[in-house]
Scaffold this motif. Structure first.
Motif, PDB file in Angstrom:
ATOM      1  N   UNK A  73      32.137  33.424  50.094  1.00  0.00           N
ATOM      2  CA  UNK A  73      31.328  33.687  49.907  1.00  0.00           C
ATOM      3  C   UNK A  73      30.868  34.083  48.182  1.00  0.00           C
ATOM      4  N   UNK A  74      29.520  33.618  47.950  1.00  0.00           N
ATOM      5  CA  UNK A  74      29.592  33.349  46.289  1.00  0.00           C
ATOM      6  C   UNK A  74      29.234  34.457  45.780  1.00  0.00           C
ATOM      7  N   UNK A  75      30.247  35.366  45.584  1.00  0.00           N
ATOM      8  CA  UNK A  75      29.262  36.878  44.951  1.00  0.00           C
ATOM      9  C   UNK A  75      29.417  36.994  43.838  1.00  0.00           C
ATOM     10  N   UNK A  76      28.081  37.626  42.568  1.00  0.00           N
ATOM     11  CA  UNK A  76      28.619  37.759  41.669  1.00  0.00           C
ATOM     12  C   UNK A  76      28.590  39.257  40.728  1.00  0.00           C
ATOM     13  N   UNK A  77      29.737  39.600  40.437  1.00  0.00           N
ATOM     14  CA  UNK A  77      29.550  41.259  39.852  1.00  0.00           C
ATOM     15  C   UNK A  77      29.163  41.533  38.891  1.00  0.00           C
ATOM     16  N   UNK A  78      27.419  41.478  38.495  1.00  0.00           N
ATOM     17  CA  UNK A  78      26.801  41.565  37.497  1.00  0.00           C
ATOM     18  C   UNK A  78      27.244  43.356  36.560  1.00  0.00           C
ATOM     19  N   UNK A  79      27.620  42.924  35.563  1.00  0.00           N
ATOM     20  CA  UNK A  79      28.024  43.888  33.695  1.00  0.00           C
ATOM     21  C   UNK A  79      29.043  45.001  34.247  1.00  0.00           C
ATOM     22  N   UNK A  80      29.966  44.011  34.375  1.00  0.00           N
ATOM     23  CA  UNK A  80      31.004  44.173  34.611  1.00  0.00           C
ATOM     24  C   UNK A  80      32.176  43.579  33.673  1.00  0.00           C
ATOM     25  N   UNK A  81      32.815  44.381  32.997  1.00  0.00           N
ATOM     26  CA  UNK A  81      33.643  44.452  32.106  1.00  0.00           C
ATOM     27  C   UNK A  81      35.546  44.474  32.768  1.00  0.00           C
ATOM     28  N   UNK A  82      34.893  45.556  33.687  1.00  0.00           N
ATOM     29  CA  UNK A  82      36.635  45.438  34.164  1.00  0.00           C
ATOM     30  C   UNK A  82      37.680  44.006  35.051  1.00  0.00           C
ATOM     31  N   UNK A  83      36.708  43.958  35.764  1.00  0.00           N
ATOM     32  CA  UNK A  83      37.245  43.162  37.022  1.00  0.00           C
ATOM     33  C   UNK A  83      37.720  43.697  37.904  1.00  0.00           C
ATOM     34  N   UNK A  84      37.298  44.636  38.224  1.00  0.00           N
ATOM     35  CA  UNK A  84      37.602  45.717  39.511  1.00  0.00           C
ATOM     36  C   UNK A  84      37.501  45.342  40.287  1.00  0.00           C
ATOM     37  N   UNK A  85      35.619  44.910  41.205  1.00  0.00           N
ATOM     38  CA  UNK A  85      34.895  44.908  41.832  1.00  0.00           C
ATOM     39  C   UNK A  85      35.351  43.112  42.313  1.00  0.00           C
ATOM     40  N   UNK A  86      35.522  42.224  41.399  1.00  0.00           N
ATOM     41  CA  UNK A  86      35.721  41.174  41.592  1.00  0.00           C
ATOM     42  C   UNK A  86      37.208  40.713  41.707  1.00  0.00           C
ATOM     43  N   UNK A  87      37.973  41.212  41.464  1.00  0.00           N
ATOM     44  CA  UNK A  87      39.087  41.051  41.896  1.00  0.00           C
ATOM     45  C   UNK A  87      39.007  40.950  43.336  1.00  0.00           C
ATOM     46  N   UNK A  88      38.634  42.870  43.802  1.00  0.00           N
ATOM     47  CA  UNK A  88      38.363  43.376  44.992  1.00  0.00           C
ATOM     48  C   UNK A  88      37.958  42.014  45.660  1.00  0.00           C
ATOM     49  N   UNK A  89      36.945  40.555  45.966  1.00  0.00           N
ATOM     50  CA  UNK A  89      36.650  39.990  46.623  1.00  0.00           C
ATOM     51  C   UNK A  89      37.451  38.431  46.498  1.00  0.00           C
ATOM     52  N   UNK A  90      37.883  38.688  45.292  1.00  0.00           N
ATOM     53  CA  UNK A  90      38.444  37.309  45.359  1.00  0.00           C
ATOM     54  C   UNK A  90      40.067  37.503  45.808  1.00  0.00           C
ATOM     55  N   UNK A  91      40.617  38.436  46.302  1.00  0.00           N
ATOM     56  CA  UNK A  91      41.467  38.803  46.882  1.00  0.00           C
ATOM     57  C   UNK A  91      42.128  38.717  48.162  1.00  0.00           C
ATOM     58  N   UNK A  92      40.631  38.619  49.220  1.00  0.00           N
ATOM     59  CA  UNK A  92      40.132  38.809  49.820  1.00  0.00           C
ATOM     60  C   UNK A  92      39.214  37.299  50.649  1.00  0.00           C
ATOM     61  N   UNK A  93      39.178  36.874  49.347  1.00  0.00           N
ATOM     62  CA  UNK A  93      39.236  34.705  49.615  1.00  0.00           C
ATOM     63  C   UNK A  93      37.930  34.284  49.375  1.00  0.00           C
ATOM     64  N   UNK A  94      37.007  35.639  48.657  1.00  0.00           N
ATOM     65  CA  UNK A  94      35.929  34.942  48.294  1.00  0.00           C
ATOM     66  C   UNK A  94      35.667  34.663  46.471  1.00  0.00           C
ATOM     67  N   UNK A  95      34.567  34.084  46.067  1.00  0.00           N
ATOM     68  CA  UNK A  95      34.573  32.821  44.958  1.00  0.00           C
ATOM     69  C   UNK A  95      33.652  33.713  44.565  1.00  0.00           C
ATOM     70  N   UNK A  96      33.902  34.828  44.080  1.00  0.00           N
ATOM     71  CA  UNK A  96      33.177  36.157  43.205  1.00  0.00           C
ATOM     72  C   UNK A  96      33.665  35.494  41.830  1.00  0.00           C
ATOM     73  N   UNK A  97      32.561  36.021  40.905  1.00  0.00           N
ATOM     74  CA  UNK A  97      32.545  35.755  39.405  1.00  0.00           C
ATOM     75  C   UNK A  97      32.045  37.210  38.778  1.00  0.00           C
ATOM     76  N   UNK A  98      32.617  38.152  37.601  1.00  0.00           N
ATOM     77  CA  UNK A  98      32.403  38.905  37.473  1.00  0.00           C
ATOM     78  C   UNK A  98      31.291  38.157  35.805  1.00  0.00           C
ATOM     79  N   UNK A  99      30.380  39.392  35.526  1.00  0.00           N
ATOM     80  CA  UNK A  99      29.369  38.668  34.032  1.00  0.00           C
ATOM     81  C   UNK A  99      29.327  40.081  33.426  1.00  0.00           C
ATOM     82  N   UNK A 100      30.076  39.907  31.984  1.00  0.00           N
ATOM     83  CA  UNK A 100      28.958  41.346  31.447  1.00  0.00           C
ATOM     84  C   UNK A 100      29.081  40.117  29.445  1.00  0.00           C
ATOM     85  N   UNK A 101      28.380  41.293  29.155  1.00  0.00           N
ATOM     86  CA  UNK A 101      28.021  40.870  27.179  1.00  0.00           C
ATOM     87  C   UNK A 101      29.724  40.824  26.574  1.00  0.00           C
ATOM     88  N   UNK A 102      30.146  41.497  27.144  1.00  0.00           N
ATOM     89  CA  UNK A 102      31.437  41.646  26.959  1.00  0.00           C
ATOM     90  C   UNK A 102      32.309  41.058  27.343  1.00  0.00           C
TER      91      UNK A 102
END
Ligand SMILES: C[S@@+](CC[C@H](N)C(=O)[O-])C[C@H]1O[C@@H](n2cnc3c(N)ncnc32)[C@H](O)[C@@H]1O
Length: 195
Positions: free
Chosen positions: A1-30
């Motif tokens: 699944x293509x997932x965007x985690x918007x306004x995330x600098x920590x990567x917490x949710x992005x990592x959780x999705x990627x660990x489960x095989x998803x194509x997850x990306x975070x984005x933030x101004x930071x």
């Protein structure tokens, strides 16, 4: 699944999705705190409304800043009308992004009175963390999160972070139990839809 985690600098949710095989990306101004290559250091509106070289997103989870929206800052509201309007416009634009599944997370805030009431209010203690911090979720085409591990302990999260320049980061970082629940429960939607 293509997932965007918007306004995330920590990567917490992005990592959780990627660990489960998803194509997850975070984005933030930071930049990404963990230096991940799966982070877009850019505006969330730009990322969510389409970056032409990327495939479309199927799910977006957004954590917009609550500085001008949170009810806990209510005594300052009169002085920051413009900032509030801008923050509300940012939230509205994210909620209207052309993505099938959207979740937007914020504390108890004026989003409830000025845009609409949240679909769900969750607490860290429902997801394995012995703390309280009411977190509202506005959902589009997503089921409510089911609590995964109800634990004892009701310490207010906000009082635990020590003072310092990075205090806001400690307070705003998404908790692991909630990130895991989002990835487990919402990550399976693509599989269900494809079946
Ligand atoms: C409340 S914090 C959320 C932190 C998140 N829960 C995490 O674990 O990283 C809000 C974040 O929104 C980011 N932000 C503010 N305006 C933004 C924008 N226009 N586009 C993308 N990110 C933005 C801030 O830099 C900040 O990291």
């Amino acid at each position: 699944m293509r997932v965007l985690i918007a306004c995330e600098f920590s990567g917490a949710v992005r990592r959780a999705f990627r660990e489960r095989g998803h194509d997850a990306w975070s984005c933030d101004l930071l930049p990404a705190e963990d230096g991940s290559p799966y982070h877009l250091q850019t505006d969330a509106i730009h990322a969510s409304y389409g970056m032409l070289h990327l495939d479309p997103w199927e799910l977006m989870i957004c954590h917009p800043p609550c500085t001008h929206l949170s009810v806990s800052g209510a005594r300052w509201f009169k002085k920051k009308t413009v900032e509030q309007l801008e923050a509300l416009a940012f939230v509205k634009t994210l909620l209207a992004a052309p993505i099938h599944h959207i979740a937007l997370e914020n504390p108890i805030s004026i989003i409830s009175s000025r845009i609409r009431k949240p679909d769900q209010v969750i607490q860290p203690w429902q997801f394995g963390h012995g703390e309280t911090k009411a977190t509202c979720l506005w959902l589009k085409n997503l089921p409510k999160l089911t609590p995964t591990k109800i634990v004892e302990g009701r310490e207010a999260r906000v009082h635990r972070a020590p003072p310092g320049p990075d205090r806001w980061k400690e307070r705003s970082r998404t908790l692991q139990g909630i990130a895991d629940a989002m990835a487990d429960q919402w990550g399976s939607l693509a599989i269900e839809r494809a079946a």
